[in-house]
Enzyme design. Structure first.
Site, PDB file in Angstrom:
ATOM      1  CD  GLN A   1      -4.326   4.630  -5.677  1.00 35.58           C
ATOM      2  OE1 GLN A   1      -4.365   5.401  -6.623  1.00 35.58           O
ATOM      3  NE2 GLN A   1      -3.609   4.868  -4.630  1.00 35.58           N
TER       4      GLN A   1
ATOM      5  CD  GLU B   1       0.648   2.693   1.404  1.00 32.39           C
ATOM      6  OE1 GLU B   1       1.864   2.632   1.570  1.00 32.39           O
ATOM      7  OE2 GLU B   1      -0.147   3.113   2.256  1.00 32.39           O
TER       8      GLU B   1
HETATM    9 MO1  MOS Z   1       2.106   6.220   1.580  1.00 31.00          MO
HETATM   10  S1  MOS Z   1       3.934   5.357   1.598  1.00 31.00           S
HETATM   11  O1  MOS Z   1       1.589   5.896   3.171  1.00 31.00           O
HETATM   12  O2  MOS Z   1       2.065   7.819   1.271  1.00 31.00           O
END
Ligand code: MOS
Length: 723
Positions: free
Chosen positions: A623, A689
């Site tokens: 990830q 993220e």
């Molecule tokens: Mo992500 S941009 O929160 O799917």
């Protein structure tokens, strides 16, 4: 180490994605897109289309499908196609042609003659800066601008004027498209007034609710199925145009409909990342202590202002300790494809600006940029009393510096033959959040258990996490767990987004497991049951009492039950009033710029992350390294090139540059693991993220170290590096 449970299905082609579903009598829909950026559709001549071979239905704003704008608690109102004649960007869905085959639908769609009443279009963020509007408050109610000043300081300008060292610069970041491998698509089937939709998305129960709202039917009659999603990254949070159109056309025509965007259409008929222009001013002491930090960000937004990237300016809100802080956000509505969430929606562009500016300050101070960062390490967001629950960013930098050989970095890079070599670093942060999620845990009489939620696994590994956390919570081995997700009929799992799914679903699993085991013990000691009247305990998949033990399956069989179920729900709560929560990381890059060709190559990358407990090392690495590759892509490759007309010059895979294997070096990912049980019982914070955050700045900083050239926009091009 457990590997990804759905890996074998995916690599052997047995995983069935939305479009892989076929039904008798199924017809194919093709979406028609606008060819101007702004104006009104005056007429659409569909005569030739209607008589083309195989055509079954033709829908336009003049002969629309019945759809309403649904309201989603998470996303607000969602636009649906064909309901008016307004065109607000080039490549907007304006028609839908249904035919017996895909080719027939596509060919017939080409015969539509559209006439427009065009209006002037604003397609460049730079051109719109003068008319920028204040951004609305963020989703948590935070205002678009905020100033925090030290006692006695009148303004941020005063604080900057009083700072011995000041750097100021403006940074720009490109708009991007998610370009997920699976294009936005759907197969819709109606049966006796109930709809089933097979369409990749980030939360089946959310998609069911949006479709129900759009079709004006009860949500209980919509079944959204998406066990496999070929990438989402925020771009499949909202229901897509083909899904709305397929569902409505399938109802109108009373037959199953399959609809998919072509690869080129994905670039416009979906939504992408906002472009930004950010100005940062930092004032510091000669020893590097920040005195004042100002960050003004402007982002692109759709003309209906339906999405505003939330956090580019917010990076400066949280990342460093400073006595004086001023942040603001403005937006410019543009006639370009709409924006939405995209992996680290504001943190990715925001970190490019802030972490470049910090590097510029280090240069101005003749200071090591990591030392500068650690000197200003924040223990809490400035002006807020809530300390970070668990922050080990300093350790990330120390470990990273040692692993990467940072001590050998010279302030002016070094050379290796014809290559100019530089090292760069950057901080990465991403808020640790939870969204509401419910998970069901079922004990079965065959001594297996099911862990089920409607939530999505868009490649993140959630399916495997359900299995691992379920096994741990029930104290049995993971191979006895059947994880299930991606189906709106399962307990509502909410959104796989915001780097929340593991923390949200994982906590819900723990709650559900505790409940189901309590119920099991009650059943086991109930009258007539094997442990009638005894004080029972549970361990290792077994009920124990009075010197005897039985597996849970044996207990269930003895009382003649096939299963025992409980659900658990998790949502942000009390903890939010006690601490601030974030994941942290230190990004390192080595860049080589060729002395003569000026080609820039990333030759080494390392990321060291503090994200609480890591549930599965293999998937976590995958990830994070995927996010880091996206950061490399943002830095050197990726960006939509928009012509003045609003047409994309590079809206296809031949010209939208993405890194290929040859562009991506060996990526080293390391975790420091401090379980964050102040955030949630599982101790895991998000990693979805943060991998991409800071990478573009680390690369730009390495380019500067190698060449002495400071590039303040991404993507960085060869022409930026000419002497
Ligand atoms: Mo992500 S941009 O929160 O799917």
């Amino acid at each position: 180490m457990t590997s990804r449970l759905d890996g074998p299905l995916k690599v052997t082609g047995r995983a069935r994605y939305g479009l892989d579903h076929n039904f008798p009598g199924m017809a194919y829909g093709y979406v028609v897109l606008s060819t101007i950026a702004h104006g009104e559709i005056e007429a659409m001549d569909v005569t030739a289309t209607k008589s083309a071979p195989g055509v079954i239905g033709v829908y336009t704003p003049f002969d629309p499908l019945e759809l309403r704008r649904p309201n989603s608690p998470l996303f607000g109102e969602t636009w649906v196609p064909l309901q008016d004649r307004e065109v607000t960007y080039y490549g907007q869905p304006i028609g839908f042609v249904v035919a017996a085959t895909f080719e027939q639908a596509r060919d017939a769609a080409m015969l539509i003659e559209v006439s427009y009443l065009p209006r002037p279009a604003l397609t460049s963020l730079e051109d719109g800066l003068a008319s920028a509007e204040d951004a609305p408050p963020a989703m948590d109610g935070a205002p678009p601008s905020l100033t925090v000043l030290a006692p006695g300081v009148e303004s941020i300008e005063d604080a900057l004027a009083a700072s011995p060292v000041v750097v100021e610069a403006t940074y720009t970041t490109a708009t991007q498209n998610h370009a997920a491998m699976e294009p936005h698509s759907a197969v819709a089937v109606w049966d006796a007034g109930a709809l089933t939709v097979y369409s990749g998305n980030q939360g089946a129960n959310l998609q069911a609710a949006e479709l129900a709202g759009a079709l004006d039917i009860d949500v209980s009659t919509v079944h959204a199925v998406n066990p496999f999603v070929g990438g989402a990254f925020g771009g499949k949070g909202r229901t897509s145009a083909p899904a709305f159109l397929a569902a409505a056309a399938a109802r109108a025509l009373d037959r199953p409909i399959k609809a998919a965007l072509t690869r080129e259409q994905v670039f416009t008929a979906t939504a992408g990342r906002a472009a930004t222009v950010q100005t940062i001013t930092i004032g510091a002491d000669p020893n590097g202590t920040l005195i004042a930090l100002r960050h003004d960000s402007v982002c692109s937004t759709p003309v209906d202002r339906s999405f505003v990237e939330p956090t580019s300016h917010g990076t400066s809100r949280e990342w460093y300790t400073t006595q004086n802080l001023a942040i603001s956000q403005k937006m410019v509505p543009l006639n370009i494809p709409p924006t939405t969430f995209m992996r680290a929606p504001g943190e990715a562009p925001g970190s490019f600006a802030l972490e470049s500016a910090i590097d510029e300050l280090a240069v101005a101070l003749h200071m090591d940029p990591i030392e500068l960062r650690l000197r200003n390490n924040s223990t809490a967001p400035p002006g807020r009393d809530l300390q970070w629950s668990s922050k080990h960013l300093d350790e990330c930098f120390q470990i990273g510096a040692a692993r990467f050989g940072w001590a050998h970095r010279s302030p002016h890079g070094h050379t290796d033959g014809d290559w100019l070599v530089g090292l760069g670093a950057a901080t990465a942060m991403f808020p640790a959040l939870r969204f509401p999620a419910t998970v069901g845990v079922t004990l079965l009489a065959d001594d297996t258990a099911e862990v089920a939620t409607s939530g999505a696994d868009p490649g993140t590994g959630l399916l495997t996490v359900l299995s691992l956390v379920g096994a741990e919570s029930l104290d049995i081995s993971p191979d006895r767990i059947t994880p299930r997700l991606g189906d709106s009929a399962l307990p509502p799992g909410g959104l796989s987004g915001g780097s929340t799914a593991t923390a949200s679903a994982g906590t819900a699993i723990m709650i559900a497991a505790t409940k189901v085991l309590d119920d099991l013990l009650a059943v086991a000691s109930s009258p007539g049951a094997p442990f009638d009247g005894l004080e029972t305990t549970y361990a290792d998949g077994r009920v124990l009492a009075g010197g005897r033990s039985m597996t849970f399956g044996e207990v269930l069989r003895a009382v003649d039950r096939s299963s025992l179920s409980a659900t658990g729900s998790s949502a942000p709560g009390e903890e939010m009033t006690k601490h601030s929560f974030s994941s942290f990381g230190a990004q390192f890059c080595e860049v080589r710029v060729h002395r003569w060709t000026r080609e820039a190559r990333v030759s080494r990358m390392l990321g060291v992350f503090d994200a609480g407990r890591i549930i599965n090392d293999t998937m976590a690495r995958s990830q994070i390294s995927g996010g880091m590759i996206w950061g490399l892509s943002a830095a050197l490759h990726e960006g939509m090139e928009i012509e003045q007309s609003g047409r994309l010059a590079n809206g296809d895979f031949a010209s939208y540059l993405l890194p290929v294997n040859a562009d991506v070096p060996e990526i080293d990912v390391h975790f420091v693991q401090y379980p964050d049980t102040l955030h949630n019982a599982l101790g895991a914070r998000g990693i979805g993220e943060i991998g991409t955050v800071g990478v573009a700045a680390a690369i730009a900083n390495a380019v500067h170290n190698a060449t002495g050239i400071r590039v303040r926009h991404i993507p960085i091009m060869i022409e930026d590096l000419l002497d």
